[in-house]
Design a protein around this motif. Sequence first.
Motif, PDB file in Angstrom:
ATOM      1  N   VAL A  94      -3.908  -3.727  -3.049  1.00 56.14           N
ATOM      2  CA  VAL A  94      -2.992  -2.018  -3.796  1.00 56.14           C
ATOM      3  C   VAL A  94      -4.554  -1.685  -4.580  1.00 56.14           C
ATOM      4  O   VAL A  94      -5.163  -1.135  -4.360  1.00 56.14           O
ATOM      5  CB  VAL A  94      -2.173  -2.235  -4.430  1.00 56.14           C
ATOM      6  N   PHE A 108       0.265   4.868  -0.898  1.00 58.83           N
ATOM      7  CA  PHE A 108      -1.137   5.434   0.359  1.00 58.83           C
ATOM      8  C   PHE A 108      -0.631   5.220   1.425  1.00 58.83           C
ATOM      9  O   PHE A 108       0.706   5.308   1.701  1.00 58.83           O
ATOM     10  CB  PHE A 108      -2.393   3.969   0.571  1.00 58.83           C
ATOM     11  N   LEU A 129       0.276  -1.309   0.304  1.00 60.85           N
ATOM     12  CA  LEU A 129       0.015   0.094  -0.141  1.00 60.85           C
ATOM     13  C   LEU A 129       0.791   0.799  -0.040  1.00 60.85           C
ATOM     14  O   LEU A 129       0.629   2.309  -0.608  1.00 60.85           O
ATOM     15  CB  LEU A 129      -0.830   0.037   1.096  1.00 60.85           C
ATOM     16  N   VAL A 155       0.274   5.169   5.379  1.00 61.80           N
ATOM     17  CA  VAL A 155      -0.495   3.831   5.843  1.00 61.80           C
ATOM     18  C   VAL A 155      -0.334   3.976   7.519  1.00 61.80           C
ATOM     19  O   VAL A 155       0.834   4.660   8.150  1.00 61.80           O
ATOM     20  CB  VAL A 155       0.735   2.526   5.891  1.00 61.80           C
ATOM     21  N   ALA A 185      -7.803  -1.358  -2.495  1.00 62.99           N
ATOM     22  CA  ALA A 185      -7.904  -0.109  -2.363  1.00 62.99           C
ATOM     23  C   ALA A 185      -8.104   0.841  -2.586  1.00 62.99           C
ATOM     24  O   ALA A 185      -8.968   1.890  -2.390  1.00 62.99           O
ATOM     25  CB  ALA A 185      -6.479   0.184  -1.509  1.00 62.99           C
TER      26      ALA A 185
END
Lengths: 214, 323
Positions: free
Chosen positions: A202, A117, A112, A119, A205
């Motif tokens: 991923v 992203f 991620l 995290v 998401a």
Amino acid sequence: MTDLSTLYDAILSGDHKTARSLAQTALDENTDPKSIVDKYMIPAMDEAGRRFEANVFYVPELLIAARAMKAAMELIRPKLLENHVEPAGRVVVGTVQGDLHDIGKNLVASMLEGGGFEVIDLGVDVSPEQYVAAATEHGANLIALSALLTTTMPGMRAVVDLVKQSPAAGDLKVMIGGAPITQTYADEIGADGFSDNASGAVNEARRLVGVTAA
Amino acid sequence: MDGRVSAPREDFIRALERQPPAGRVPHFELVFFLTMQAFGKVHPSHRSYHQWDQMEEKERELHRRDMAGLFIDTARRFEHNAIFLHPNPGTLAETLRMIDLVRELSGDTYFLMLHGDATFGIPNGAQLEAFAYRLADDADGVKREAQQMVDNAVRRAEAISQHGGLDGFALCSDYCFNDGPFISPGQFSEFVTPYLVQLVSAYRDMGFYVIKHTDGNIMPIADQLLEANPHALHSLDPQGDVDMAEMKRLYGEQVCLIGNINCGLMDTGTVEEAEASARYALRHGMPGGGYIFSTSNCIYTGMPLERYERILDIWRAEGNYAA
């Protein structure tokens, strides 16, 4: 100007020293940091994920690619913040209450991050309340739950239920994964998303937060 | 009526050696953790003996006998052919005492095994990244460590061999996730297989039987596991898409097959799904022998005991070779 396709290659091959060096060179040449990330770094990690799903890459190749990505990002992230560039999304990750396994959770967290992203990793044995509190505190769009044990899977339903009941959660989504988890189970407990591998997480998401791959 | 035609240990060895089968298919579990439900006693692996050295020898001996008795009671009640000893504490001295005690209390009835792996398995979460980095940055160092692990294990096995009483080792380093090995088949051939080959060969030379266990999808490295020449492969994890029929077709002439009953279904599936998994393993594992009835992992904490008893009923009814 440096040919930044070499940065892509360095990340894909897991050469963290070269990746960091090239990132520094690109910044020194005043290359737009967001374009470095979007055009070379995230595509490299996406390609690593594709190769992982195709059984060309295995976990070590994925992890050293993520290390190279992080090495470059350490230099680029401050510039992104200076330019007020937002991450692809904010994800709270953790292994559910009663479960101490973290291999899958760590892989997903690395991928991620590699996918752009931010995290927030709560570790293992995380209660439903801790997930929701962290998501609220950090303004997360998404909670990613991991479980290895059939005996701890029910903890996922507790998180989904709490998110639905929590007014502060807003549009917060929940995705789940782990060895015993299936799409059927995700549907059964009302989770918004599911993936059976770190690379797929991923993409899932991105779908849930409404962004497309770079 | 017990379907065994001879002693449990001999039936187990016959299966490991893929000799013509007779009587009931042998059975064992790597671990049966539900000892509190079954016997009102905490499993030896779940006991904390941090004051072991402080105990009077008389008290230590009571604990040893209690644990040995529990291993034997488990084997008797659930008709296991083999006992996988989990000595606690796990020192060599206590391990040898446990072998002696179980032999004293049960004679040669059961096949006795111990943990014996010394190859790299999937590291835990905190160490996984570090291990991946070492593979990339310090391959020679990883190989030196692999060799050292094997050398240490062989020295321990030599001491156990000289002592006597043990039949074999279960090698329990997990190599695979549900979707495949934790390292590529290429890296596996570099960092694991050569050491697994050495280890199994050394154990065999000492007269021990070797069962190689790993969870997950072993198919990409199955040939390498067979290259090491273990007597048996254990787990054959259906959650990793390992199929008993395919394994039997591909490897049934080379190695004894153990497991394949879906632990996930035994735990969270329907009764019918768990039964179907047991029947599938029996149907495809039994032909020609070289097969041992077992779940795809163990009877772990949280599994319903009645599910295990249900698949044992199926084994008793359908796991018998024609006379």
